[in-house]
Structure formats: structure tokens, C-alpha cells
Design a protein around this motif. Structure first.
Motif, PDB file in Angstrom:
ATOM      1  N   VAL A   1      17.914  -9.922  -7.976  1.00 12.94           N
ATOM      2  CA  VAL A   1      16.692 -10.689  -8.190  1.00 12.94           C
ATOM      3  C   VAL A   1      15.914 -10.051  -9.337  1.00 12.94           C
ATOM      4  CG1 VAL A   1      16.493 -11.483  -5.797  1.00 12.94           C
ATOM      5  CG2 VAL A   1      15.392  -9.349  -6.475  1.00 12.94           C
ATOM      6  N   SER A   2      14.972 -10.787  -9.877  1.00 17.15           N
ATOM      7  CA  SER A   2      14.048 -10.223 -10.855  1.00 17.15           C
ATOM      8  C   SER A   2      12.823  -9.750 -10.093  1.00 17.15           C
ATOM      9  CB  SER A   2      13.643 -11.265 -11.882  1.00 17.15           C
ATOM     10  OG  SER A   2      14.752 -11.637 -12.653  1.00 17.15           O
ATOM     11  N   ILE A   3      12.382  -8.524 -10.357  1.00 14.82           N
ATOM     12  CA  ILE A   3      11.251  -7.956  -9.637  1.00 14.82           C
ATOM     13  C   ILE A   3      10.461  -7.070 -10.584  1.00 14.82           C
ATOM     14  CG2 ILE A   3      12.773  -6.180  -8.720  1.00 14.82           C
ATOM     15  CD1 ILE A   3      10.914  -5.952  -6.288  1.00 14.82           C
ATOM     16  N   SER A   4       9.131  -7.141 -10.468  1.00 19.85           N
ATOM     17  CA  SER A   4       8.277  -6.359 -11.336  1.00 19.85           C
ATOM     18  C   SER A   4       6.922  -6.145 -10.667  1.00 19.85           C
ATOM     19  CB  SER A   4       8.083  -7.106 -12.659  1.00 19.85           C
ATOM     20  OG  SER A   4       7.243  -6.391 -13.516  1.00 19.85           O
ATOM     21  N   GLU A   5       6.249  -5.071 -11.053  1.00 11.40           N
ATOM     22  CA  GLU A   5       4.862  -4.871 -10.633  1.00 11.40           C
ATOM     23  C   GLU A   5       4.018  -5.804 -11.486  1.00 11.40           C
ATOM     24  OE1 GLU A   5       1.556  -1.337  -9.998  1.00 11.40           O
ATOM     25  OE2 GLU A   5       3.367  -0.892 -11.127  1.00 11.40           O
ATOM     26  N   VAL A   6       3.248  -6.681 -10.838  1.00 10.99           N
ATOM     27  CA  VAL A   6       2.532  -7.722 -11.576  1.00 10.99           C
ATOM     28  C   VAL A   6       1.010  -7.568 -11.549  1.00 10.99           C
ATOM     29  CG1 VAL A   6       4.378  -9.428 -11.347  1.00 10.99           C
ATOM     30  CG2 VAL A   6       2.616  -9.284  -9.585  1.00 10.99           C
ATOM     31  N   ALA A   7       0.490  -6.691 -10.719  1.00 16.43           N
ATOM     32  CA  ALA A   7      -0.963  -6.503 -10.655  1.00 16.43           C
ATOM     33  C   ALA A   7      -1.278  -5.148 -10.026  1.00 16.43           C
ATOM     34  CB  ALA A   7      -1.616  -7.623  -9.842  1.00 16.43           C
ATOM     35  N   LYS A   8      -2.538  -4.776 -10.094  1.00 16.56           N
ATOM     36  CA  LYS A   8      -3.044  -3.526  -9.520  1.00 16.56           C
ATOM     37  C   LYS A   8      -2.380  -2.295 -10.142  1.00 16.56           C
ATOM     38  CE  LYS A   8      -4.482  -5.603  -5.237  1.00 16.56           C
ATOM     39  NZ  LYS A   8      -3.855  -6.815  -4.822  1.00 16.56           N
ATOM     40  N   HIS A   9      -2.145  -2.358 -11.439  1.00 15.77           N
ATOM     41  CA  HIS A   9      -1.471  -1.269 -12.143  1.00 15.77           C
ATOM     42  C   HIS A   9      -2.269   0.036 -12.112  1.00 15.77           C
ATOM     43  CE1 HIS A   9       1.530  -4.011 -13.790  1.00 15.77           C
ATOM     44  NE2 HIS A   9       0.538  -4.840 -14.075  1.00 15.77           N
ATOM     45  N   ASP A  10      -3.578  -0.055 -12.098  1.00  8.91           N
ATOM     46  CA  ASP A  10      -4.416   1.145 -12.181  1.00  8.91           C
ATOM     47  C   ASP A  10      -4.953   1.610 -10.832  1.00  8.91           C
ATOM     48  OD1 ASP A  10      -4.046   1.282 -14.913  1.00  8.91           O
ATOM     49  OD2 ASP A  10      -5.738  -0.043 -15.325  1.00  8.91           O
ATOM     50  N   ASP A  11      -4.520   1.015  -9.753  1.00  9.96           N
ATOM     51  CA  ASP A  11      -4.946   1.426  -8.408  1.00  9.96           C
ATOM     52  C   ASP A  11      -3.948   2.450  -7.862  1.00  9.96           C
ATOM     53  OD1 ASP A  11      -5.413   1.475  -5.538  1.00  9.96           O
ATOM     54  OD2 ASP A  11      -6.659  -0.298  -5.874  1.00  9.96           O
ATOM     55  N   LEU A  12      -4.462   3.562  -7.361  1.00  9.28           N
ATOM     56  CA  LEU A  12      -3.592   4.641  -6.869  1.00  9.28           C
ATOM     57  C   LEU A  12      -2.817   4.259  -5.615  1.00  9.28           C
ATOM     58  CD1 LEU A  12      -5.854   7.808  -7.185  1.00  9.28           C
ATOM     59  CD2 LEU A  12      -3.999   7.094  -8.672  1.00  9.28           C
ATOM     60  N   LYS A  13      -3.392   3.437  -4.775  1.00 11.44           N
ATOM     61  CA  LYS A  13      -2.808   3.169  -3.456  1.00 11.44           C
ATOM     62  C   LYS A  13      -2.225   1.770  -3.292  1.00 11.44           C
ATOM     63  CE  LYS A  13      -4.459   7.092  -1.703  1.00 11.44           C
ATOM     64  NZ  LYS A  13      -3.666   8.166  -1.228  1.00 11.44           N
ATOM     65  N   LEU A  14      -2.585   0.824  -4.155  1.00  8.38           N
ATOM     66  CA  LEU A  14      -2.161  -0.567  -3.977  1.00  8.38           C
ATOM     67  C   LEU A  14      -1.246  -1.019  -5.104  1.00  8.38           C
ATOM     68  CD1 LEU A  14      -5.549  -2.162  -2.878  1.00  8.38           C
ATOM     69  CD2 LEU A  14      -3.668  -1.396  -1.423  1.00  8.38           C
TER      70      LEU A  14
ATOM     71  N   ARG B   1       0.869  -1.173   0.000  1.00  5.40           N
ATOM     72  CA  ARG B   1       0.000   0.000   0.000  1.00  5.40           C
ATOM     73  C   ARG B   1       0.904   1.221   0.000  1.00  5.40           C
ATOM     74  NH1 ARG B   1      -2.920   3.098   4.081  1.00  5.40           N
ATOM     75  NH2 ARG B   1      -4.729   3.984   3.061  1.00  5.40           N
ATOM     76  N   VAL B   2       0.584   2.162  -0.879  1.00  8.29           N
ATOM     77  CA  VAL B   2       1.334   3.418  -0.972  1.00  8.29           C
ATOM     78  C   VAL B   2       0.362   4.529  -0.554  1.00  8.29           C
ATOM     79  CG1 VAL B   2       2.803   4.851  -2.434  1.00  8.29           C
ATOM     80  CG2 VAL B   2       2.553   2.412  -2.949  1.00  8.29           C
ATOM     81  N   PRO B   3       0.224   4.771   0.767  1.00  8.61           N
ATOM     82  CA  PRO B   3      -0.840   5.655   1.259  1.00  8.61           C
ATOM     83  C   PRO B   3      -0.694   7.119   0.835  1.00  8.61           C
ATOM     84  CG  PRO B   3       0.586   4.976   3.061  1.00  8.61           C
ATOM     85  CD  PRO B   3       1.014   4.213   1.852  1.00  8.61           C
ATOM     86  N   MET B   4       0.511   7.600   0.599  1.00  8.47           N
ATOM     87  CA  MET B   4       0.711   9.010   0.254  1.00  8.47           C
ATOM     88  C   MET B   4       0.550   9.288  -1.241  1.00  8.47           C
ATOM     89  SD  MET B   4       1.079  10.058   3.205  1.00  8.47           S
ATOM     90  CE  MET B   4       1.856  11.619   3.474  1.00  8.47           C
ATOM     91  N   SER B   5       0.327   8.255  -2.027  1.00 10.19           N
ATOM     92  CA  SER B   5       0.221   8.419  -3.472  1.00 10.19           C
ATOM     93  C   SER B   5      -1.040   9.195  -3.838  1.00 10.19           C
ATOM     94  CB  SER B   5       0.205   7.044  -4.147  1.00 10.19           C
ATOM     95  OG  SER B   5      -0.004   7.182  -5.525  1.00 10.19           O
ATOM     96  N   GLN B   6      -0.851  10.218  -4.661  1.00 10.14           N
ATOM     97  CA  GLN B   6      -1.980  11.028  -5.122  1.00 10.14           C
ATOM     98  C   GLN B   6      -2.285  10.807  -6.603  1.00 10.14           C
ATOM     99  OE1 GLN B   6      -3.819  12.867  -2.976  1.00 10.14           O
ATOM    100  NE2 GLN B   6      -2.493  11.978  -1.418  1.00 10.14           N
ATOM    101  N   SER B   7      -1.401  10.084  -7.288  1.00 10.51           N
ATOM    102  CA  SER B   7      -1.599   9.814  -8.712  1.00 10.51           C
ATOM    103  C   SER B   7      -0.860   8.534  -9.083  1.00 10.51           C
ATOM    104  CB  SER B   7      -1.077  10.976  -9.551  1.00 10.51           C
ATOM    105  OG  SER B   7       0.332  11.052  -9.447  1.00 10.51           O
ATOM    106  N   LEU B   8      -1.205   7.995 -10.245  1.00  7.02           N
ATOM    107  CA  LEU B   8      -0.494   6.809 -10.722  1.00  7.02           C
ATOM    108  C   LEU B   8       0.971   7.126 -10.998  1.00  7.02           C
ATOM    109  CD1 LEU B   8      -3.109   5.236 -13.141  1.00  7.02           C
ATOM    110  CD2 LEU B   8      -2.402   4.380 -10.909  1.00  7.02           C
ATOM    111  N   LYS B   9       1.234   8.334 -11.477  1.00  4.59           N
ATOM    112  CA  LYS B   9       2.614   8.751 -11.748  1.00  4.59           C
ATOM    113  C   LYS B   9       3.439   8.760 -10.463  1.00  4.59           C
ATOM    114  CE  LYS B   9       5.205  12.415 -13.993  1.00  4.59           C
ATOM    115  NZ  LYS B   9       5.119  13.692 -14.711  1.00  4.59           N
TER     116      LYS B   9
END
Length: 94
Positions: free
Chosen positions: A38-51, A11-19
Motif C-alpha cells: 500500500v502507499s502510506i505516509s505521515e500526512v499531518a501533525k509533523h511537528d507534534d512530539l506525541k501525535l 499517539r506515540v506516548p514514549m516519544s521524547q523528540s521529533l527524531k
């Protein structure tokens, strides 16, 4: 060969935008890649502002090494990124 897969829910609580969220995640992902190899990537919830959901993968011939490395990555996230809350994590071996 042992493949270790770690899924992390954040959870990124301070996020105000996807950017803003992607900036935080990109910085974290690059540091983790460089520090732990290691290999690491964002794999889900791409369009959620906080998660965010990250996938972390590593390969070795030693299961204990893989488990310790993934736990070190989780500890690193918890202790070094106060702007991110770790909600859930799971580790699997293939």
C-alpha cells in the motif's frame, strides 16, 4: 477502479523528540509498505512530539478486497506496535 483511503490518528506516548517519533513511524511505514503493498505516509501533525496522522491508500477493481486490505493494515498496527496507540481511523472509497 476503487480507491481506498484510510486515515489513521496515532499517539506515540514514549516519544521524547521529533527524531524519536519519526524513527518509530519510519520503521512502521516501511514494514507496512513491504507487507501489504500500500502507499502510506505521515500526512499531518509533523511537528507534534506525541501525535501522528497517517494516510494509507490502495487501488483495486474490487471494493471488498480494498476494505479487507485496509482493515488488515489497521489490525496489524494495533497488534504489532505496542509503542503506538491507535486513536482514530476512518476508511473512505472513491
Amino acid at each position: 477502479m476503487i480507491v481506498g483511503l484510510c486515515r489513521v490518528e496515532l499517539r506515540v506516548p514514549m516519544s521524547q523528540s521529533l527524531k524519536n517519533k519519526r524513527g518509530v513511524l519510519k520503521s512502521m511505514i516501511n514494514r507496512i509498505k513491504n507487507r501489504f503493498n500500500v502507499s502510506i505516509s505521515e500526512v499531518a501533525k509533523h511537528d507534534d512530539l506525541k501525535l501522528a496522522s497517517l494516510g494509507i491508500v490502495t487501488v483495486s477493481c474490487d471494493r471488498i478486497y480494498v476494505e479487507k486490505l485496509l482493515n488488515k493494515v489497521l489490525d496489524y498496527i494495533e497488534s504489532n506496535y505496542i509503542e503506538v496507540q491507535l486513536l482514530d481511523e476512518s476508511i473512505e472509497f472513491i
